[in-house]
Scaffold this active site. Sequence first.
Site, short mmCIF file in Angstrom:
data_model
loop_
_atom_site.label_atom_id
_atom_site.label_comp_id
_atom_site.label_asym_id
_atom_site.label_seq_id
_atom_site.Cartn_x
_atom_site.Cartn_y
_atom_site.Cartn_z
N ASN A 9 0.15 27.29 -25.09
CA ASN A 9 1.41 26.92 -25.73
C ASN A 9 1.57 25.41 -25.59
O ASN A 9 1.87 24.91 -24.52
CB ASN A 9 2.57 27.67 -25.03
CG ASN A 9 3.93 27.20 -25.51
OD1 ASN A 9 4.04 26.55 -26.56
ND2 ASN A 9 4.97 27.50 -24.75
N LYS A 11 3.77 23.52 -26.86
CA LYS A 11 5.18 23.06 -26.89
C LYS A 11 5.32 21.88 -27.86
O LYS A 11 4.68 21.87 -28.90
CB LYS A 11 5.64 22.72 -25.48
CG LYS A 11 5.34 23.84 -24.48
CD LYS A 11 6.00 23.66 -23.16
CE LYS A 11 5.52 24.75 -22.22
NZ LYS A 11 6.31 24.83 -21.01
N HIS A 95 10.47 32.75 -25.65
CA HIS A 95 10.04 31.85 -24.57
C HIS A 95 11.28 31.37 -23.81
O HIS A 95 12.33 31.14 -24.40
CB HIS A 95 9.27 30.67 -25.15
CG HIS A 95 8.61 29.85 -24.08
ND1 HIS A 95 9.29 28.90 -23.35
CD2 HIS A 95 7.34 29.86 -23.60
CE1 HIS A 95 8.46 28.37 -22.46
NE2 HIS A 95 7.27 28.93 -22.60
N GLU A 97 12.16 28.62 -22.68
CA GLU A 97 12.78 27.36 -23.15
C GLU A 97 13.65 27.61 -24.37
O GLU A 97 14.67 26.95 -24.57
CB GLU A 97 11.68 26.31 -23.43
CG GLU A 97 11.12 25.78 -22.12
CD GLU A 97 9.69 25.29 -22.20
OE1 GLU A 97 9.17 25.05 -23.31
OE2 GLU A 97 9.06 25.15 -21.12
N GLU A 171 6.74 35.53 -17.63
CA GLU A 171 6.77 34.13 -17.23
C GLU A 171 8.00 33.86 -16.37
O GLU A 171 9.10 33.61 -16.90
CB GLU A 171 6.85 33.24 -18.48
CG GLU A 171 5.68 33.38 -19.42
CD GLU A 171 5.50 32.13 -20.25
OE1 GLU A 171 4.47 31.49 -20.10
OE2 GLU A 171 6.42 31.77 -21.01
N GLY A 177 6.10 25.00 -15.70
CA GLY A 177 6.11 23.55 -15.68
C GLY A 177 6.50 22.96 -14.34
O GLY A 177 6.78 21.76 -14.24
N SER A 217 2.64 27.78 -14.72
CA SER A 217 1.74 26.88 -13.96
C SER A 217 0.36 27.47 -13.71
O SER A 217 -0.20 27.30 -12.63
CB SER A 217 2.42 26.46 -12.65
OG SER A 217 3.60 25.73 -12.92
#
Length: 257
Positions: A9, A11, A95, A97, A171, A177, A217
């Site tokens: 991904n 992003k 996701h 985010e 996730e 991240g 991560s």
Amino acid sequence: MRTPFVVGNWKLNKTIADALALVTELKNQLGAVKGVAVGVAPVATALHSVAKRLEGSPIATCAQNCHWEASGAWTGELSAPLLADAGVTWVIVGHSERRQFFGDTNEGVGKKAKAVLAAGLGAIVCVGESLAERDGGNTLSVVDAQLAGGLAGVADHDAAKLAAKLVIAYEPVWAIGTGRTATPGQAQEVHAHIRKRLGERLGAAAADAIRIQYGGSVKASNAEALMSENDIDGALVGGASLEAADFIAIVKAARPS
Ligand code: PEP
């Protein structure tokens, strides 16, 4: 018996030229890797060029999001049929985010997943708890609600068909991240729970066949330990997917031993 699926991904990163350089390297270097399915999710502006460059390669072009309607007055959005038109074969929905910063809800994620499947594409449905939710002992109930919402529109109970088009990505938000990975044991516990819920919702055969990726991560150094868990079937990789060498090492670590 489940072929692991590793998706990068990207992003909000990479120009079209940078995206093409990376996928060209992946295409050349991953051609001979067997036993793992691979995908990349570039920014929307690079999707068509990347899909064209990947023609003739097993690497899938994935989108990072989509709208639930096929067309209409939805300024700034992209729909599943239009993504298919651009050469996309998988779409990531829900996701964290998107949930955190763009208001995606469990219900909305379910509508998106339904639209993706209706367009004949594969859906990667993301779930995962925040640190506060984990610390509060609510991991499994949060994941349950996200799964129930995300799968609300999934009507096809044919196991083989579903498994070819539906992937769950676990996730944990606290691991995305942050450099802080869930331990293989922590991840496996949630993955096994997700598979149990898939069985209740879609039947044992589908639950057995649907892949559950881990994301948060993932790096070359921790991928093998995560992938060796029974219910971890690949990875959704953010930061470490931006460099060919790192991503290739993760793909190789996901190969069944
Ligand atoms: C992600 O964005 O899905 C992700 C897992 O990111 P990272 O690998 O950088 O934690």
